[in-house]
Write an enzyme that holds these catalytic residues in place. Structure first.
Site, PDB file in Angstrom:
ATOM      1  N   SER A 119       8.180  -4.433 172.346  1.00 48.28           N
ATOM      2  CA  SER A 119       7.514  -4.641 173.633  1.00 48.28           C
ATOM      3  C   SER A 119       7.555  -3.409 174.500  1.00 48.28           C
ATOM      4  CB  SER A 119       8.253  -5.718 174.425  1.00 48.28           C
ATOM      5  OG  SER A 119       8.176  -6.938 173.802  1.00 48.28           O
ATOM      6  N   HIS A 140       1.595  -4.112 168.793  1.00 49.06           N
ATOM      7  CA  HIS A 140       2.201  -5.013 169.783  1.00 49.06           C
ATOM      8  C   HIS A 140       1.309  -6.230 170.040  1.00 49.06           C
ATOM      9  CE1 HIS A 140       3.765  -5.540 174.180  1.00 49.06           C
ATOM     10  NE2 HIS A 140       4.332  -6.390 173.357  1.00 49.06           N
ATOM     11  N   GLU A 152      -1.897  -4.338 171.309  1.00 49.66           N
ATOM     12  CA  GLU A 152      -1.761  -2.986 171.871  1.00 49.66           C
ATOM     13  C   GLU A 152      -1.278  -2.093 170.717  1.00 49.66           C
ATOM     14  OE1 GLU A 152       1.354  -2.862 174.870  1.00 49.66           O
ATOM     15  OE2 GLU A 152       0.055  -1.837 176.285  1.00 49.66           O
ATOM     16  N   ASN A 190       3.640  -4.075 179.303  1.00 47.23           N
ATOM     17  CA  ASN A 190       4.895  -4.444 179.975  1.00 47.23           C
ATOM     18  C   ASN A 190       5.268  -3.526 181.130  1.00 47.23           C
ATOM     19  OD1 ASN A 190       5.710  -6.912 178.855  1.00 47.23           O
ATOM     20  ND2 ASN A 190       6.004  -5.843 176.913  1.00 47.23           N
TER      21      ASN A 190
HETATM   22  C1  LIG Z   1       6.484  -9.655 176.432  1.00 49.61           C
HETATM   23  C2  LIG Z   1       5.447  -8.888 175.706  1.00 49.61           C
HETATM   24  O1  LIG Z   1       5.781  -7.888 175.071  1.00 49.61           O
HETATM   25  C3  LIG Z   1       4.009  -9.191 175.745  1.00 49.61           C
HETATM   26  C4  LIG Z   1       3.610 -10.612 175.960  1.00 49.61           C
HETATM   27  O2  LIG Z   1       3.353 -11.310 175.027  1.00 49.61           O
HETATM   28  S1  LIG Z   1       3.568 -11.095 177.535  1.00 49.61           S
HETATM   29  C5  LIG Z   1       3.003 -12.760 177.443  1.00 49.61           C
HETATM   30  C6  LIG Z   1       1.517 -12.814 177.287  1.00 49.61           C
HETATM   31  N1  LIG Z   1       1.102 -14.193 177.289  1.00 49.61           N
HETATM   32  C7  LIG Z   1       0.732 -14.837 178.400  1.00 49.61           C
HETATM   33  O3  LIG Z   1       0.654 -14.250 179.471  1.00 49.61           O
HETATM   34  C8  LIG Z   1       0.424 -16.286 178.213  1.00 49.61           C
HETATM   35  C9  LIG Z   1       0.076 -16.948 179.499  1.00 49.61           C
HETATM   36  N2  LIG Z   1      -0.219 -18.377 179.253  1.00 49.61           N
HETATM   37  C10 LIG Z   1      -1.410 -18.781 178.747  1.00 49.61           C
HETATM   38  O4  LIG Z   1      -2.307 -17.992 178.491  1.00 49.61           O
HETATM   39  C11 LIG Z   1      -1.568 -20.263 178.524  1.00 49.61           C
HETATM   40  O5  LIG Z   1      -0.639 -20.947 179.337  1.00 49.61           O
HETATM   41  C12 LIG Z   1      -1.387 -20.689 177.029  1.00 49.61           C
HETATM   42  C13 LIG Z   1      -2.480 -20.052 176.175  1.00 49.61           C
HETATM   43  C14 LIG Z   1      -0.008 -20.303 176.474  1.00 49.61           C
HETATM   44  C15 LIG Z   1      -1.466 -22.205 176.934  1.00 49.61           C
HETATM   45  O6  LIG Z   1      -2.700 -22.587 177.454  1.00 49.61           O
HETATM   46  P1  LIG Z   1      -2.947 -24.022 178.135  1.00 49.61           P
HETATM   47  O7  LIG Z   1      -4.390 -24.094 178.417  1.00 49.61           O
HETATM   48  O8  LIG Z   1      -1.968 -24.213 179.201  1.00 49.61           O
HETATM   49  O9  LIG Z   1      -2.459 -25.023 177.057  1.00 49.61           O
HETATM   50  P2  LIG Z   1      -3.231 -25.763 175.909  1.00 49.61           P
HETATM   51  O10 LIG Z   1      -4.554 -26.301 176.357  1.00 49.61           O
HETATM   52  O11 LIG Z   1      -2.204 -26.736 175.438  1.00 49.61           O
HETATM   53  O12 LIG Z   1      -3.444 -24.627 174.812  1.00 49.61           O
HETATM   54  C16 LIG Z   1      -4.597 -23.826 174.688  1.00 49.61           C
HETATM   55  C17 LIG Z   1      -4.695 -23.422 173.234  1.00 49.61           C
HETATM   56  O13 LIG Z   1      -3.549 -22.618 172.864  1.00 49.61           O
HETATM   57  C18 LIG Z   1      -2.833 -23.233 171.767  1.00 49.61           C
HETATM   58  N3  LIG Z   1      -1.408 -22.986 171.990  1.00 49.61           N
HETATM   59  C19 LIG Z   1      -0.711 -23.209 173.130  1.00 49.61           C
HETATM   60  N4  LIG Z   1       0.565 -22.811 172.980  1.00 49.61           N
HETATM   61  C20 LIG Z   1       0.686 -22.331 171.727  1.00 49.61           C
HETATM   62  C21 LIG Z   1       1.742 -21.781 170.979  1.00 49.61           C
HETATM   63  N5  LIG Z   1       2.966 -21.607 171.503  1.00 49.61           N
HETATM   64  N6  LIG Z   1       1.504 -21.384 169.707  1.00 49.61           N
HETATM   65  C22 LIG Z   1       0.280 -21.535 169.159  1.00 49.61           C
HETATM   66  N7  LIG Z   1      -0.783 -22.035 169.824  1.00 49.61           N
HETATM   67  C23 LIG Z   1      -0.577 -22.442 171.084  1.00 49.61           C
HETATM   68  C24 LIG Z   1      -3.201 -24.692 171.847  1.00 49.61           C
HETATM   69  O14 LIG Z   1      -3.090 -25.311 170.569  1.00 49.61           O
HETATM   70  C25 LIG Z   1      -4.655 -24.649 172.294  1.00 49.61           C
HETATM   71  O15 LIG Z   1      -5.469 -24.345 171.169  1.00 49.61           O
HETATM   72  P3  LIG Z   1      -7.033 -24.823 171.089  1.00 49.61           P
HETATM   73  O16 LIG Z   1      -7.752 -23.997 172.118  1.00 49.61           O
HETATM   74  O17 LIG Z   1      -7.417 -24.492 169.680  1.00 49.61           O
HETATM   75  O18 LIG Z   1      -7.041 -26.273 171.411  1.00 49.61           O
HETATM   76  N1  LIG Z   2       8.708 -12.854 173.288  1.00 41.16           N
HETATM   77  C1  LIG Z   2       7.584 -12.237 173.573  1.00 41.16           C
HETATM   78  O1  LIG Z   2       6.788 -12.720 174.394  1.00 41.16           O
HETATM   79  C2  LIG Z   2       7.256 -10.958 172.896  1.00 41.16           C
HETATM   80  C3  LIG Z   2       8.181 -10.261 172.173  1.00 41.16           C
HETATM   81  N2  LIG Z   2       7.839  -9.087 171.555  1.00 41.16           N
HETATM   82  C4  LIG Z   2       8.826  -8.345 170.774  1.00 41.16           C
HETATM   83  O2  LIG Z   2       8.923  -8.953 169.502  1.00 41.16           O
HETATM   84  C5  LIG Z   2      10.278  -8.819 169.017  1.00 41.16           C
HETATM   85  C6  LIG Z   2      10.809 -10.199 168.694  1.00 41.16           C
HETATM   86  O3  LIG Z   2      10.789 -11.003 169.860  1.00 41.16           O
HETATM   87  P1  LIG Z   2      10.865 -12.610 169.758  1.00 41.16           P
HETATM   88  O4  LIG Z   2      10.169 -13.083 168.551  1.00 41.16           O
HETATM   89  O5  LIG Z   2      10.476 -13.106 171.089  1.00 41.16           O
HETATM   90  O6  LIG Z   2      12.451 -12.790 169.578  1.00 41.16           O
HETATM   91  P2  LIG Z   2      13.255 -14.009 168.920  1.00 41.16           P
HETATM   92  O7  LIG Z   2      14.630 -13.921 169.500  1.00 41.16           O
HETATM   93  O8  LIG Z   2      12.470 -15.264 169.015  1.00 41.16           O
HETATM   94  O9  LIG Z   2      13.294 -13.628 167.356  1.00 41.16           O
HETATM   95  C7  LIG Z   2      13.888 -12.501 166.808  1.00 41.16           C
HETATM   96  C8  LIG Z   2      14.284 -12.831 165.379  1.00 41.16           C
HETATM   97  O10 LIG Z   2      14.660 -11.630 164.697  1.00 41.16           O
HETATM   98  C9  LIG Z   2      15.887 -11.885 164.013  1.00 41.16           C
HETATM   99  N3  LIG Z   2      16.621 -10.636 163.766  1.00 41.16           N
HETATM  100  C10 LIG Z   2      17.468  -9.980 164.590  1.00 41.16           C
HETATM  101  N4  LIG Z   2      17.937  -8.872 163.987  1.00 41.16           N
HETATM  102  C11 LIG Z   2      17.368  -8.826 162.749  1.00 41.16           C
HETATM  103  C12 LIG Z   2      17.473  -7.946 161.639  1.00 41.16           C
HETATM  104  N5  LIG Z   2      18.257  -6.870 161.663  1.00 41.16           N
HETATM  105  N6  LIG Z   2      16.745  -8.222 160.529  1.00 41.16           N
HETATM  106  C13 LIG Z   2      15.947  -9.304 160.477  1.00 41.16           C
HETATM  107  N7  LIG Z   2      15.817 -10.180 161.487  1.00 41.16           N
HETATM  108  C14 LIG Z   2      16.512  -9.948 162.611  1.00 41.16           C
HETATM  109  C15 LIG Z   2      16.627 -12.840 164.945  1.00 41.16           C
HETATM  110  O11 LIG Z   2      17.709 -13.444 164.319  1.00 41.16           O
HETATM  111  P3  LIG Z   2      18.987 -13.858 165.254  1.00 41.16           P
HETATM  112  O12 LIG Z   2      18.564 -15.102 165.943  1.00 41.16           O
HETATM  113  O13 LIG Z   2      20.093 -14.043 164.297  1.00 41.16           O
HETATM  114  O14 LIG Z   2      19.243 -12.705 166.195  1.00 41.16           O
HETATM  115  C16 LIG Z   2      15.487 -13.780 165.322  1.00 41.16           C
HETATM  116  O15 LIG Z   2      15.279 -14.771 164.332  1.00 41.16           O
HETATM  117  C17 LIG Z   2      11.041  -8.052 170.098  1.00 41.16           C
HETATM  118  O16 LIG Z   2      11.021  -6.673 169.805  1.00 41.16           O
HETATM  119  C18 LIG Z   2      10.226  -8.358 171.351  1.00 41.16           C
HETATM  120  O17 LIG Z   2      10.377  -7.371 172.343  1.00 41.16           O
HETATM  121  C19 LIG Z   2       6.556  -8.596 171.610  1.00 41.16           C
HETATM  122  C20 LIG Z   2       5.582  -9.273 172.278  1.00 41.16           C
HETATM  123  C21 LIG Z   2       5.859 -10.486 173.026  1.00 41.16           C
END
Ligand SMILES: CC(=O)CC(=O)SCCNC(=O)CCNC(=O)[C@H](O)C(C)(C)COP(=O)(O)OP(=O)(O)OC[C@H]1O[C@@H](n2cnc3c(N)ncnc32)[C@H](O)[C@@H]1OP(=O)(O)O
Ligand SMILES: NC(=O)C1=CN([C@@H]2O[C@H](COP(=O)(O)OP(=O)(O)OC[C@H]3O[C@@H](n4cnc5c(N)ncnc54)[C@H](OP(=O)(O)O)[C@@H]3O)[C@@H](O)[C@H]2O)C=CC1
Length: 283
Positions: A119, A140, A152, A190
């Site tokens: 991330s 990403h 990304e 991010n």
């Molecule tokens: C941290 C990082 O590095 C980067 C990141 O990822 S940051 C996070 C980025 N993501 C976001 O910002 C998500 C923000 N949230 C949303 O866009 C919406 O709340 C959401 C898409 C998650 C759910 O949408 P919603 O309209 O509230 O729910 P809902 O109507 O139940 O779902 C919409 C669709 O998504 C699917 N869905 C929802 N949650 C899901 C999940 N966890 N896994 C798979 N599919 C999912 C549903 O099945 C539904 O599919 P269809 O269109 O085919 O029916």
């Molecule tokens: N959460 C998010 O929204 C997003 C996350 N990411 C990135 O994706 C990555 C995973 O995040 P996320 O899936 O949320 O995290 P989770 O905690 O859900 O999953 C991580 C998994 O990786 C396993 N793991 C840890 N170390 C190792 C290793 N050495 N070899 C193999 N498996 C390992 C963990 O096991 P254990 O439980 O034992 O630690 C766990 O099952 C991170 O780098 C995160 O920054 C990117 C985009 C969005």
């Protein structure tokens, strides 16, 4: 180079989503984690997501089975020698990723591309742990992977155009939209998103409003699909903290200091939805 076989490392929320979309697009996938139970949990999530699509009529039962048969389980990293691309989605810790990439460099075939779903961490530093930095890249995905369109793509300092082209092409085959960015802490996604989430947590910490109120303000006032506190729980509070730490350390700017309340929750093991409790409680 044509990618056919993919290993996804980490069967958590991101790894299972990535494995699902790769298998759905016809790739042969190996889902790898440290323990069999984690791989099984990831497969359970995939099966549940596919079943939801079957119930809605957007997928046939036999198509669901086909997708599932394209995913093999792995708990032995040696299996990486069989694949053309590794997508790493383990935890957001630089030492875990550099150790993994150093091992993968030894184990995989020379043509294999090593991608990280990090991330925020520097792709250039992850690449430097290998002897093939030209074949290391950031790929990403966004959470939830099956739903979100963006990937990304991050070039490290040494990433070649050829490596970039392979990953860009594959992203399109997954029906996602690639956006190219350079290698700076938090990339674009991010760097913009996480300070907003951190600031939202500060408003809770300082007693400006309750989590529910902060979420309502951003949902109803800014049309965000989820409020920032709910989104933090959804992403994982540990991941949010690690990203803020990367921004803070990487830019040396105090505006990125993680909120003490975020630190406290992570220390308590309140990691959000995935642990059953974060700012909210999940059944
Ligand atoms: C941290 C990082 O590095 C980067 C990141 O990822 S940051 C996070 C980025 N993501 C976001 O910002 C998500 C923000 N949230 C949303 O866009 C919406 O709340 C959401 C898409 C998650 C759910 O949408 P919603 O309209 O509230 O729910 P809902 O109507 O139940 O779902 C919409 C669709 O998504 C699917 N869905 C929802 N949650 C899901 C999940 N966890 N896994 C798979 N599919 C999912 C549903 O099945 C539904 O599919 P269809 O269109 O085919 O029916
Ligand atoms: N959460 C998010 O929204 C997003 C996350 N990411 C990135 O994706 C990555 C995973 O995040 P996320 O899936 O949320 O995290 P989770 O905690 O859900 O999953 C991580 C998994 O990786 C396993 N793991 C840890 N170390 C190792 C290793 N050495 N070899 C193999 N498996 C390992 C963990 O096991 P254990 O439980 O034992 O630690 C766990 O099952 C991170 O780098 C995160 O920054 C990117 C985009 C969005």
């Amino acid at each position: 180079m044509d990618v056919k076989r993919v290993m996804v490392i980490g069967a958590g929320q991101m790894g299972s989503g990535i494995a699902q979309v790769c298998a759905g697009a016809g790739y042969s996938v190996m889902l790898h984690d440290l323990k069999e139970e984690f791989v099984e949990r990831g497969l359970g999530t995939i099966s549940k997501n596919l079943q939801r699509q079957v119930s809605k009529g957007s997928l046939q039962e036999d198509e669901k089975q086909e997708v599932l048969t394209r995913i093999n389980k792995s708990t032995n990293l040696d299996n990486a020698k069989e694949v053309d691309l590794v997508i790493e989605a383990a935890v957001e810790k630089i030492e875990i990723k550099t150790n993994l990439f150093a091992s993968l460099d030894e184990l995989t075939q020379p043509h294999t591309i090593l991608a990280s779903n990090t991330s925020s961490l520097p792709i250039t530093e992850i690449a430097a742990a290998t002897k093939r930095p030209e074949k290391v890249i950031g790929m990403h995905f966004m959470n939830p992977v099956p739903v979100m369109k963006l990937v990304e793509i991050i070039r490290g300092l040494a990433t070649t155009d050829e490596t970039y082209a392979v990953i860009e092409d594959m992203t399109k085959k997954l029906s996602k939209v690639p956006v190219e960015v350079n290698d700076f802490p938090g990339f674009v996604s991010n760097r913009v998103l996480m300070p907003m989430i951190n600031e939202a947590i500060y408003t809770v910490y300082e007693g400006v409003a309750a989590p529910e109120a902060v979420d309502e303000v951003m949902k109803l006032g800014m049309n965000h699909p989820m409020g920032p506190i709910t989104l933090a729980d959804f992403i994982g509070l540990d991941t949010c903290l690690y990203i803020m730490e990367t921004l803070h350390e990487g830019f040396g700017d105090n505006k990125y200091r993680p909120c003490p309340l975020l630190r406290k929750y992570v220390k308590a093991g309140w990691l959000g939805r995935k642990s059953g409790r974060g700012f909210y409680i999940y059944e």
